[in-house]
Design an enzyme around this catalytic site. Sequence first.
Site, short mmCIF file in Angstrom:
data_model
loop_
_atom_site.label_atom_id
_atom_site.label_comp_id
_atom_site.label_asym_id
_atom_site.label_seq_id
_atom_site.Cartn_x
_atom_site.Cartn_y
_atom_site.Cartn_z
CB THR A 383 9.38 7.59 11.43
OG1 THR A 383 10.52 7.02 10.81
CG2 THR A 383 9.59 7.61 12.93
CG ASP A 425 18.43 5.22 9.83
OD1 ASP A 425 18.46 5.92 8.79
OD2 ASP A 425 17.49 5.27 10.65
N GLY A 476 12.44 11.30 9.21
CA GLY A 476 13.87 11.05 8.97
C GLY A 476 14.71 12.18 9.57
N1 GLY Z 1 14.84 5.62 10.54
C1 GLY Z 1 14.79 7.01 10.76
C2 GLY Z 1 15.47 7.40 12.00
O1 GLY Z 1 15.60 6.61 12.90
O2 GLY Z 1 15.91 8.52 12.11
#
Ligand code: GLY
Length: 572
Positions: A383, A425, A476
């Site tokens: 991310t 997710d 994450g």
């Molecule tokens: N895909 C990681 C998050 O949105 O926490």
Amino acid sequence: MTQRHSLLLPFLLFFTNGVFGQVFTGKNQPFQYSITKKMVVDKGAVVSAHPLASEAGLLILQKGGNAVDAAIATQLVLAVVYPNAGNLGGGGFMVAHLTNGKRLSLDYREMAPAAASRDMYIDSNGVASTQKSQNGHLACGVPGTVGGLFEAHQYAKLPFATLIQPAIELAEKGFVLTEGEARSLNYLQNELRKYNTVPTAFERSTPWKTGDTLIQTDLAATLKRMQHKGKAGFYEGETATLIVAEMKRGKGLITENDLRNYVAKWRTPHAFDYKGYQVVSMPMPSSGGLLLHQMMKMVEDRNLAAMGFQSPAAVQLMTEVMRRAFADRSKYMGDADFYPVPVSKLTDPQYLKMRMESYRSDAPTPSQDLEPGNVNFHESEETTHLSVIDGDGNAVAVTTTLNGSYGSKTVVGGAGFFLNNEMDDFSIKPGVPNMFGAIGGEANAIHPGKRMLSSMTPTIVLKDNKPYIIVGTPGGTTIPTQVFQNILNILEFGMTADDAINKPKFHHQWLPDELVVERGFSATTAAALRKLGYPMGKERGGIGRTEIILVRADGKREAVADGRGEDAVAGY
Ligand code: GLY
């Protein structure tokens, strides 16, 4: 502080014939790669995961744009030069504090396609396939980033066409790969072949090398359609047709209607006070703001400062609040448009007090006393976060993602961008961990049009109602626990912004029942916690990549990029 790589690592000298004239000049010369990690400036600053993206943001500030303009331009450049996480095919969240006192939070999280269903990853034997929720066409949620950028633009000053120009030029004419970028693309080759139906700009029959130029012609054409047609240049017309054709070739679910119906949503920021500071963060569908609120309130009256930075007592207390907050996440948190998340109850002082009644300073609270479960942990942190402030004091924190590195690994044929694997997710089956080891249930079950629960925590801490700390990170489920530590490192342990983000971190998310520490974490403290009975996870090479701006009492902006990656600061 500028890190100069001694070898002539390649860096792009920008072009002289774009909308901007000479875009990148001055300190960045061709084939001289430099990353500025820290700056103290009077006016504006941008911190992001890539020096070219930070430079583009700075350029926009210097052209008269505000922090929102710069955040849009920076994200668009990240979509070109940082394809692991920067994106058009993913989603994100923006938190902002404007000089007129307005607080904003914008949700451009991906959305489950209309044809998605609760058990879509479960086979006839009841086995859930994370392979399908994490890779290829079926893993993709309806992309939200482009909707978010255009929605945010109402608070910007410059035309969108201007903000997108640096990204177009970088895609069209290319940028020169560093060693790390070449290596990352080489790792990806097998998966690219597996999850794509047409050749992509990232594929090569011979390995990528340092100094190669990555040209993304299809992506440039997509960006130009956005430049000319706005949001419709992505969600309708040729780009939409290419996305839907890609879905058909790979048996994915996203349709033209899904794309046309996508909307970014303004939310009420999740805000709370901590010892006289106001913390402004992201509400559902991100768990980030709520988790941060719970964790900070559970330590607020416990004199962490006296315990000392990363003393066994401080780490044990912080670990216990992380565990309690994450146990609540698994049961109660999901897209609040679809599930009644009990936010007030979960942040009620009496509730948090009750939650801490089982806390003991001499032993872990057994995990089953918080909630039962047993999961495995798989690390993936792709991310990316950017923090921006302008000369007037407008502040923006954005965290954006494809979920895993390069998302689903599927590139839209002819459109040149990676699609996310954000469907993972969701809780694809109660008790089945996602790629971050997080589990969930009803609150985060798949439903058409629903947004999957996130951990992203773009956050602005205000002092006297003015921006003091602008912070966020990838990672994450480690995102909220890192933001928690970054903020406490400053507010409780009196650290500089540089130390606050670069000191080794730790993480606990209730399940799996293990305390994870980063390389360099105090061995004495780790041993003390092990002795208290905390199962210790495998030491990790790096936890997150925080980008921070701290506004000093004299008004100067201290901007620091994480030392763990090639993240960079630009400012003036
Ligand atoms: N895909 C990681 C998050 O949105 O926490």
